[in-house]
Scaffold this active site. Sequence first.
Site, PDB file in Angstrom:
ATOM      1  N   SER A 165      67.393  19.781  28.905  1.00  0.00           N
ATOM      2  CA  SER A 165      67.761  18.829  29.952  1.00  0.00           C
ATOM      3  C   SER A 165      69.132  18.196  29.726  1.00  0.00           C
ATOM      4  O   SER A 165      69.783  17.784  30.698  1.00  0.00           O
ATOM      5  CB  SER A 165      66.692  17.744  30.087  1.00  0.00           C
ATOM      6  OG  SER A 165      66.399  17.158  28.840  1.00  0.00           O
ATOM      7  N   HIS A 218      70.275  12.664  28.150  1.00  0.00           N
ATOM      8  CA  HIS A 218      70.605  12.920  29.551  1.00  0.00           C
ATOM      9  C   HIS A 218      71.941  12.285  29.926  1.00  0.00           C
ATOM     10  O   HIS A 218      72.784  12.915  30.582  1.00  0.00           O
ATOM     11  CB  HIS A 218      69.497  12.365  30.453  1.00  0.00           C
ATOM     12  CG  HIS A 218      68.222  13.136  30.370  1.00  0.00           C
ATOM     13  ND1 HIS A 218      67.085  12.784  31.070  1.00  0.00           N
ATOM     14  CD2 HIS A 218      67.896  14.244  29.662  1.00  0.00           C
ATOM     15  CE1 HIS A 218      66.120  13.639  30.803  1.00  0.00           C
ATOM     16  NE2 HIS A 218      66.585  14.527  29.947  1.00  0.00           N
TER      17      HIS A 218
END
Length: 277
Positions: A165, A218
């Site tokens: 991610s 992230h």
Amino acid sequence: MCPHCRAFITSRDRVCPYCQGVVGPRAIDRRDPKAILGGFIPHARFTTSIILLINFGLFAATVLFSMRAGNANALFDLDGRTLFDFGAKYRDAIVLGQWWRLVTAGFLHGGILHLLMNSWVLFDLGAQVEEIYGSTRLLVIYFAATVGGFYLSMIWTPALSVGASAGILGLIGAMIALGVRHRAHPLGGAIRSLYVRWAVYGLALGLLPGLRVDNAAHIGGLAAGFVVAYAAGTPRLVGGWGEHLWRILSYLCLALTALAFLSMYLWLAAVSPAAVR
């Protein structure tokens, strides 16, 4: 987009209708038209598909390793020891010199649902970035986002962390950069607005209770992807010095990734010889 005036044109145009400049083929059209692996890997997602194959291959290896260690639920919930042995991000280990964990952590996943969710997004988003930016820039963006994401995660928390991610948020950052570079054009504004929402959704998931989401990775991946993509821009004239530079950088990223996995393998062989047999 026209490589000369940066106006949005159709994929069929070979002469820009705005500046009359000759337009070369898209990055996706420059590849050898023969089928790759008998057509198993589509040309539009070649680099993305290779990343996905590596992710699935490493997941299979970690599941088998974990099952051999006695984890009957390894398919859905890999144990922390296995993830650590295969290169998860862990602050203390990185501080002691295991830099390669900043790379290898981006190819590991904690369970099949984690892997499938990331693969679903990467399959579509990676193809978009690969078509617009080309394979060389995609590799640099993805590498920088993975390393940048896990570096910020290392600073933020000492806990184990894995997943694609960080790289995926880097690809979202690349699409936001595309919209920002062309903010004067209505389509550029639409692209920016769409992917800013994607980024918000991705970061909002990390705030939901019960989910083990590394929002620091992230944020770091999103920022690194944006910066690299904004600096890179989209492919320009074939054979130009800029394209040679990004090709060299992509080779460097591939070499560092290979070195990271080799370092992980040698370390794992040293601490657990049975794991590599």
